[in-house]
Enzyme design. Structure first.
Site, mmCIF file in Angstrom:
data_model
loop_
_atom_site.group_PDB
_atom_site.id
_atom_site.type_symbol
_atom_site.label_atom_id
_atom_site.label_comp_id
_atom_site.label_asym_id
_atom_site.label_seq_id
_atom_site.Cartn_x
_atom_site.Cartn_y
_atom_site.Cartn_z
ATOM 1 N N ASN A 18 -75.244 -8.451 61.558
ATOM 2 C CA ASN A 18 -73.939 -8.147 62.173
ATOM 3 C C ASN A 18 -74.178 -7.369 63.466
ATOM 4 O O ASN A 18 -75.320 -7.138 63.858
ATOM 5 C CB ASN A 18 -73.061 -7.369 61.193
ATOM 6 C CG ASN A 18 -73.746 -6.106 60.714
ATOM 7 O OD1 ASN A 18 -74.078 -5.221 61.508
ATOM 8 N ND2 ASN A 18 -74.009 -6.021 59.414
ATOM 9 N N ASP B 8 -72.771 -7.682 53.029
ATOM 10 C CA ASP B 8 -72.114 -7.837 51.727
ATOM 11 C C ASP B 8 -72.719 -8.989 50.945
ATOM 12 O O ASP B 8 -72.677 -9.019 49.726
ATOM 13 C CB ASP B 8 -70.620 -8.108 51.922
ATOM 14 C CG ASP B 8 -69.913 -6.891 52.485
ATOM 15 O OD1 ASP B 8 -70.290 -5.771 52.095
ATOM 16 O OD2 ASP B 8 -69.012 -7.055 53.334
ATOM 17 N N LYS C 295 -89.730 -22.892 57.292
ATOM 18 C CA LYS C 295 -88.574 -23.046 58.181
ATOM 19 C C LYS C 295 -87.753 -24.267 57.760
ATOM 20 O O LYS C 295 -88.321 -25.345 57.550
ATOM 21 C CB LYS C 295 -89.072 -23.211 59.622
ATOM 22 C CG LYS C 295 -87.939 -23.288 60.606
ATOM 23 C CD LYS C 295 -88.423 -23.482 62.019
ATOM 24 C CE LYS C 295 -87.248 -23.785 62.918
ATOM 25 N NZ LYS C 295 -87.638 -24.303 64.210
ATOM 26 N N PHE D 164 -68.066 4.727 55.425
ATOM 27 C CA PHE D 164 -67.399 4.278 56.649
ATOM 28 C C PHE D 164 -66.655 2.995 56.321
ATOM 29 O O PHE D 164 -67.120 2.206 55.488
ATOM 30 C CB PHE D 164 -68.425 3.976 57.752
ATOM 31 C CG PHE D 164 -68.731 5.168 58.605
ATOM 32 C CD1 PHE D 164 -69.407 6.250 58.076
ATOM 33 C CD2 PHE D 164 -68.333 5.204 59.934
ATOM 34 C CE1 PHE D 164 -69.689 7.359 58.868
ATOM 35 C CE2 PHE D 164 -68.607 6.307 60.741
ATOM 36 C CZ PHE D 164 -69.290 7.387 60.199
ATOM 37 N N LYS E 124 -60.553 1.845 49.331
ATOM 38 C CA LYS E 124 -62.024 1.934 49.240
ATOM 39 C C LYS E 124 -62.441 3.335 48.755
ATOM 40 O O LYS E 124 -63.342 3.472 47.930
ATOM 41 C CB LYS E 124 -62.613 1.640 50.621
ATOM 42 C CG LYS E 124 -64.097 1.394 50.653
ATOM 43 C CD LYS E 124 -64.514 0.792 52.001
ATOM 44 C CE LYS E 124 -66.012 0.854 52.207
ATOM 45 N NZ LYS E 124 -66.444 0.337 53.506
ATOM 46 N N LYS F 58 -64.378 3.354 45.192
ATOM 47 C CA LYS F 58 -65.802 3.703 45.189
ATOM 48 C C LYS F 58 -66.048 5.162 44.812
ATOM 49 O O LYS F 58 -67.181 5.628 44.851
ATOM 50 C CB LYS F 58 -66.414 3.393 46.561
ATOM 51 C CG LYS F 58 -66.292 1.921 46.935
ATOM 52 C CD LYS F 58 -67.184 1.530 48.069
ATOM 53 C CE LYS F 58 -66.993 0.051 48.371
ATOM 54 N NZ LYS F 58 -67.990 -0.467 49.283
#
Ligand SMILES: Cc1cc2nc3c(=O)[nH]c(=O)nc-3n(C[C@H](O)[C@H](O)[C@H](O)COP(=O)(O)O)c2cc1C
Length: 413
Positions: free
Chosen positions: A209, A279, A289, A330, A344, A348
């Site tokens: 990301n 995730d 490959k 975060f 969240k 959590k």
């Protein structure tokens, strides 16, 4: 950042002396009141006028300068200074400091100094490694002076080895570490995660990301400035690890999970998960490959371990002071930021969540600023009776955001 701070720079007879002009300029740009003291030998390497021009203050060389204003300068500076940095520190001045010798303006001021003294040894490798120099450096440590380790590299004498003065940025960081923040996290152990993770598809490809790690590295740096013992577990980034932190590089979400779990198993005061952990990861990593075939390809993905949720579910062992490990997560959202982040926090079992919306100008990946909302369950809430507290911070640099987060955590651990 250094408004109202007085910094004394002591410069000795080393070829590295010229680099301190850059440091003096950096400090002045941060609004510090900078006073430079040079040994007579240092003036062979760079002229005092350079420092006088940069700092606007007289550069002191002579103890018995009769052209003074009204104070005994070495005593007055010793009382006024917030920090003294001796860089480059010659083997000679180190020896004098170790034995309380005060035979010039620099060593006399150091002896009269009430503020912390940082010493950056810089010299030829043989001089540095000599038993007597090492004993003198050890003595300075015993005398509560902080030694900035010399770097390894090409030295002006034409050899390569240890003894090189670190770059001005490193010296500036050491000054920040001493005076920028109150030491409200002194003695606390904090684990911080940063950066993206990379989930391999085959030996040449991976899923990742846009996280650059800037927020997590800022947290690690500021926590250290506040006196914490910091472990930074980081995915791959282009950033230099902050000085003075235990740096643990990882690549995948699995490695990050293992490292964080191991490092928080005992005696950890706070965990701040600012990493953008994947995730999902490919169910299988191809050994070779994957070749092009057809117009489309399908990669099957599976969930990675949720590090925060796993920490939140564990029975958190009360530490020495009876408190449990503080968990801060975060949440980066593109819609319904507040609602999703509150969910969240509860799901959590966290103590605080730092929410930011990727679509807000000045927030998110890559930029040096952030716009965050802090959602917390902390001791203040017990008094206020609210279930969660929501606090919106204005746009701030990531360093300032990090400090604001840590300031609040410090009150709860
Ligand atoms: C070109 C040159 C470079 C030097 N560089 C260093 C150095 O990096 N570190 C050091 O300890 N001494 C170095 N010296 C030796 C010191 O300048 C010398 O020991 C001097 O007496 C130190 O004086 P001071 O400690 O009062 O500044 C150098 C000398 C010369 C001529």
């Amino acid at each position: 950042m250094l408004k109202d701070k007085t910094v004394v720079l002591g410069i000795t007879g080393s070829i590295a002396a010229y680099k301190i002009a850059n440091l003096a300029s950096m400090l002045v740009k941060q609004h510090a009141d900078v006073h430079v003291i040079m040994t007579k030998n240092a003036t062979n390497f760079i002229h005092p006028i350079t420092f006088e021009t940069l700092t606007g203050n007289k550069c002191l060389v002579e103890t018995f300068d009769r052209n003074f204003e009204f104070q005994v300068e070495h005593v007055s500076l010793g009382e006024r200074a917030d920090v003294m940095l001796i860089a480059p520190a010659s083997a000679n001045v180190i020896a004098k400091l170790a034995h309380g010798i005060a035979d010039d303006m620099l060593t006399t001021t150091a002896l009269a100094m009430t503020a912390p003294i940082l010493v950056s040894p810089a010299m030829n490798t043989h001089m540095y490694e000599k038993k007597i120099t090492q004993e003198n450096i050890e003595k300075l440590r015993d005398l509560d002076m902080r030694i900035i380790e010399p770097a390894n590299g090409y030295l002006a004498c034409g050899t390569t080895g240890v003894g090189k003065m670190p770059e001005p940025e490193v010296l500036l960081d050491a000054i920040y570490g001493e005076i920028l923040r109150p030491k409200t996290l002194g003695g606390k152990k904090i684990v911080i995660t940063a950066g993206p993770t990379q989930e391999a598809i085959d030996p040449v490809r991976y899923i990742t990301n846009h996280s650059t790690g800037k927020m997590g590295y800022a947290l690690a740096r500021q926590a250290r400035y506040m006196g914490a013992d910091v472990t930074l577990v980081s995915g791959p980034t282009a950033l230099e690890p902050p000085a003075g932190v235990t740096f643990v590089p990882v690549v995948s979400a699995k490695e990050m999970y293992q490292e964080v779990t191991a490092r928080t198993a005992e005696d950890c005061d706070a965990v701040i998960m600012s990493a953008a952990v994947a995730d999902y990861r490919p169910t299988r990593i191809a050994e070779e490959k994957i070749k092009k075939s057809g117009d489309a390809a399908v990669i099957e993905l599976e969930r990675t371990d949720d590090i925060l949720a796993s920490l939140g579910q564990q029975e958190r062992v009360p530490r020495v002071n009876g408190k449990k490990t503080f968990l801060c997560g975060f949440s980066m959202e593109t819609e319904n930021m507040l609602e999703n982040s509150k969910k969240k926090l509860a799901k959590k079992n966290l103590d605080m969540i730092v929410a930011n919306n990727l679509k807000t100008a000045g927030a998110g990946f890559g930029v040096d600023t952030n716009v965050v909302t802090l959602i917390s369950r902390d001791s203040d809430i017990e008094n206020g009776g609210e279930e969660v507290r929501v606090e919106e911070l204005p746009i701030l640099s990531k360093e300032e955001v990090a400090y604001e987060i840590l300031r609040r955590i410090a009150k709860n651990i």
